[in-house]
Design a protein around this motif. Sequence first.
Motif, PDB file in Angstrom:
ATOM      1  N   GLY A   9       0.497  -1.839  -5.871  1.00  0.00           N
ATOM      2  CA  GLY A   9      -0.875  -2.251  -6.089  1.00  0.00           C
ATOM      3  C   GLY A   9      -1.137  -2.756  -7.490  1.00  0.00           C
TER       4      GLY A   9
ATOM      5  N   GLY B 254      -9.348  -7.766   6.835  1.00  0.00           N
ATOM      6  CA  GLY B 254      -9.048  -7.954   5.419  1.00  0.00           C
ATOM      7  C   GLY B 254      -8.144  -9.140   5.168  1.00  0.00           C
TER       8      GLY B 254
ATOM      9  N   TRP C 254     -14.676  -4.437  -1.727  1.00  0.00           N
ATOM     10  CA  TRP C 254     -14.597  -3.080  -1.195  1.00  0.00           C
ATOM     11  C   TRP C 254     -15.402  -2.160  -2.103  1.00  0.00           C
ATOM     12  CZ3 TRP C 254     -10.619  -6.385  -2.011  1.00  0.00           C
ATOM     13  CH2 TRP C 254      -9.886  -6.820  -0.904  1.00  0.00           C
TER      14      TRP C 254
ATOM     15  N   ASP D  90      -7.599   2.897   3.859  1.00  0.00           N
ATOM     16  CA  ASP D  90      -8.224   1.732   3.251  1.00  0.00           C
ATOM     17  C   ASP D  90      -9.718   1.715   3.543  1.00  0.00           C
ATOM     18  OD1 ASP D  90      -5.894   0.878   2.165  1.00  0.00           O
ATOM     19  OD2 ASP D  90      -5.616  -0.850   3.487  1.00  0.00           O
TER      20      ASP D  90
ATOM     21  N   GLY E 101      -6.192  -5.129   1.144  1.00  0.00           N
ATOM     22  CA  GLY E 101      -6.817  -3.839   1.399  1.00  0.00           C
ATOM     23  C   GLY E 101      -6.665  -2.926   0.208  1.00  0.00           C
ATOM     24  N   THR E 102      -7.526  -1.920   0.120  1.00  0.00           N
ATOM     25  CA  THR E 102      -7.426  -0.960  -0.980  1.00  0.00           C
ATOM     26  C   THR E 102      -8.106   0.343  -0.607  1.00  0.00           C
ATOM     27  OG1 THR E 102      -7.790  -0.607  -3.335  1.00  0.00           O
ATOM     28  CG2 THR E 102      -9.564  -1.699  -2.134  1.00  0.00           C
ATOM     29  N   ASP E 103      -7.659   1.401  -1.259  1.00  0.00           N
ATOM     30  CA  ASP E 103      -8.288   2.714  -1.112  1.00  0.00           C
ATOM     31  C   ASP E 103      -9.082   3.090  -2.354  1.00  0.00           C
ATOM     32  OD1 ASP E 103      -6.152   2.970  -2.798  1.00  0.00           O
ATOM     33  OD2 ASP E 103      -5.290   4.734  -1.819  1.00  0.00           O
TER      34      ASP E 103
ATOM     35  N   ARG F 290      -2.710   9.640  -0.351  1.00  0.00           N
ATOM     36  CA  ARG F 290      -3.074   8.258  -0.020  1.00  0.00           C
ATOM     37  C   ARG F 290      -4.223   8.286   0.967  1.00  0.00           C
ATOM     38  NH1 ARG F 290      -4.494   3.481   1.035  1.00  0.00           N
ATOM     39  NH2 ARG F 290      -3.034   1.769   1.507  1.00  0.00           N
TER      40      ARG F 290
ATOM     41  N   GLY G 205       0.795  -1.221   0.000  1.00  0.00           N
ATOM     42  CA  GLY G 205       0.000   0.000   0.000  1.00  0.00           C
ATOM     43  C   GLY G 205       0.821   1.261   0.000  1.00  0.00           C
TER      44      GLY G 205
ATOM     45  N   ALA H 116      -4.463  -2.342  -3.089  1.00  0.00           N
ATOM     46  CA  ALA H 116      -3.262  -1.660  -2.612  1.00  0.00           C
ATOM     47  C   ALA H 116      -2.362  -2.567  -1.776  1.00  0.00           C
ATOM     48  CB  ALA H 116      -3.649  -0.427  -1.787  1.00  0.00           C
ATOM     49  N   ARG H 117      -2.981  -3.506  -1.033  1.00  0.00           N
ATOM     50  CA  ARG H 117      -2.200  -4.384  -0.155  1.00  0.00           C
ATOM     51  C   ARG H 117      -2.487  -5.843  -0.463  1.00  0.00           C
ATOM     52  NH1 ARG H 117      -3.081  -4.946   4.714  1.00  0.00           N
ATOM     53  NH2 ARG H 117      -5.189  -4.050   4.869  1.00  0.00           N
TER      54      ARG H 117
END
Length: 718
Positions: A17, A154, A131, A119, A102-104, A116, A12, A27-28
Motif C-alpha cells: 500500500g 472500486g 473512502w 476494505d 481499495g483501502t482499509d 487487517r 492489500g 491498500a489495493r
Amino acid sequence: MAASGPDGQLRGQSLHGFFRHGVRTLARMELRLGGMEPVPLQGTLTSAAAARFLGSVRVPGDLDPDPALTVERLRHADGAETVTVRNTGARPARIPLEIALGTDLGQLTDIAAGRRSADLPGQVQSSGLRWAGQGRAATVSARPSPHAVLAGAGVLRWDLEVQPGARWSVDLQVELESPSTGRPPTGRGPGVPLPWSEPEVRADDRRAARLVGRALDTLSGLLLADADRPTDLYTASGAPWRFGLTAADALWAARMTLPLGTRLAAGTLRATARRQHLAPQQSAGAARTTEGAIADGASSLSPVGPSQAGSPAGAGGSSGGSGGASAAQPGSAQGTGSSPAPGAESGTAAQAMDGVIPGPLRHGGPELPASCTATEATLLFVTVLAEAWRWGLPRAEVAELLPAAERALGALRAAVAEGPDGPVGFVTDLGRSAEERAARPGPARCEVQAQAHRAALQGADLLEAFDRPGAAEWRAWAAELRERFRAQFWIDDLSGGRPAAALLASDRPVPALASTLVHLFDVGLAAEGELHEGLLDREQTRLLAQRLVAPELDCGWGLRTLSAKSPRFNPLGHRSGVVRVQETALAVSGLVDAGFEREAEILLEGLLEASAHFEYRLPEMYAGEQKVADCPPVPHPAACRPAAMSAAAAVHLVLSLAGVRPDVPSGRVATRPASTAPLGALELTGLRVAGEPFSVRVSRIGVAVVEEAPSFLQLAAS
C-alpha cells in the motif's frame, strides 16, 4: 511510503500500500489490460523514494510471438503513480484498462501486528474514488479522468486505442484528507540542502562507489525536519516500522557521516537535546524557549554530583523490526516528533531522569534482558558532540550544546553501580533510578562500559577545552573503569580468553560470545588525530580480533549477533544470530585502527559481497546463516529497509578506510589509512573538514596523499 511486490501490484496483503502519517491511504491498486495482469518483467528502486515496474501484455488475437504492449508504472512514495501503455506492434491496440482500488485506512501499527480490516466502501468523485472511515478519508484522482467509475467494485476504467508506435499515460495521485493530529516532523522542505556533501568515490573495487551512493540516497529518503525547528534535520530510524526519531539510531547516523560535514550532527544533537529530561530546578529557566532547553537549563555538573538517572516514561512495546519495544517516549514519539514541555516531570521521578535522552526498549537476546536505548543515546550524545567539534562544528554551536552534554555526563555518574544495584563500579542502566536498580539489579553490559568509557574521555576533552570543571575527575574515573574492566570482564579459556558479554549483579560473568563486543574497538577520536585508549590491553585486543573472524561469529556475510556454537543460536534471531550491518562496519573500522587489518579485510569482503545481493541497499539486518557458494544472504522478514544505521554504516565502512582524523580546534588533520588497501586504490573527493572541501587519495600500497584541504590546517600522515 509505498510498498509492493516486485510486480508492482498492490494487493492489500501484508504491508502492501501507500502510507502517510502512519495510515494506509491505499491498500489495493491492481492493474489489468483486457482483463489480464501484465506479465512482470522488472521491478526496481530508482531511488529511495521511487520505483519502476515494467510488464508486458499480448494483444488478444495477435499471432506474433513477441508481446505488443508494455506497461510501465513509475511510482513515488508521496502517492504519485504514472501508468504508461506503449504499443510496439504493427496494429492498433483497442483494449480496456482497469485499475481496481481499495483501502482499509488502517494504522501501520495494526498492520505490523497482522491485523487487517475489510476494505471500506468507495464513493465516486469527479476524477476518481474516495473512502472515509475511522475519522479519516483518502482519495485517488486520475488525469485524464476515467471513462467509467464503478464505485461498488472500486474500479477505474479507460477504453484505450493505442496506435502502433504510440503510447498512452494516466497520472494517479493518492491523498490522505485527514492527517493525524499534532505536529509531526516533515520531510526536508523545498530549498533546504542536504545536510552532507555528496562525495565522489573512485576505487579499484567498484562496489565501494555503488555502496556509498545508494547509502546516501537511502539516508536522504529518511531525513526528517524537526517540528520544533524545521532547519534541524535528523534521520528517521527506518522504514516501515520505525519511521520516526529514535535518538540512538539518529546519533549513530550523524556520527558515521561526519566526514561529509557536521550539519546532520548539529541538527540531530539539537533535536535530541530538546528531548533530554530536565530536573525541575533546571527546567524553570529552560521553559522560556525551545532553544533554552539546550542553552539555559543546566548548571555545571561535576562527575561526582548527586543526580540520579531514571527510567524514561512510557517505555512500552509494539511490534517492529527492532525486536523490542518501539513505543513513543516523551518528546520522541515516532509519529509526532514534538518536544515535551521542559519541566513536565516533577519530583523524584524527574530528578531521577535528569540528563537522560529518552529511547525505546531494545531486544536483549536470549542471554540478557531487554535494554533501554536511552543509555546508548545519552552516552552517544557526548561522543557525537565531541567528534563533531573535532570535525569542525563551530565553537558557538558546541557551546550551545555543552550544557546538555554535561547533563548527560551527570546521568552517567548517577548510573554507576555502588553495591546491591549492580556490579560495583560499572555502568548499568541510565534509564532506571537508583531505587529501581536496587529493587531489580541489572547487568553491566560490555558495550555499555565501552560507550561510557569513551563518553568520559571525550567529555573530559570538551570540558577542558571550554574551561568547564570536571575534566580531571572524568579521566581518573575512566582509568579506574579500564582497570576494573580488564580484571573482571575478561574470561580466560583454552583459546586465550575473551570479554564477557556482561556482568551480573553478583559479579558473575555472562560468557556469551556476541557481536556487541565490537564496541570495545570503537575508542573514539582524540586530540591531534589520535585515538583514545580502549578498555582492553594489547594482548586482549589481539585475542578478540581473532575471535571476531572465527566461523562461530563470522558467517561469511558479516558478524552474527551470537556465536553459532551457542545452544540458543538462531540465524533469524534479532540478538541471537542475525547479521547487523552497523556492528560489522564498526568492527572493520575498529580493527583497522587497532592494526588488525587482515581480520578487517575478511569482514569487509563479506559485507561488500552481501551488499551486492541487496542491490547495494543494505537492510538493517539479515540472517546469520553460513555463507554457501551461489546462495545469497537470506533477508530478515522484520528488518527495516531502508534503515538509517545500516545506510550510515555503509558510508562509514568505505570512508573510514582512508583514515581521515581531523582536530580542527588544534588546526591539524591526520590521515592514517589501511595499509593493506583492501579496496585497492581509493580516491575520495568532496569530503568536508571544518566545512571546507577535503580530498584524499590512497594508493594500492596504502599511502595517503591529501589533494585538497583547508589552508589553515596542518597535515600529518602516518
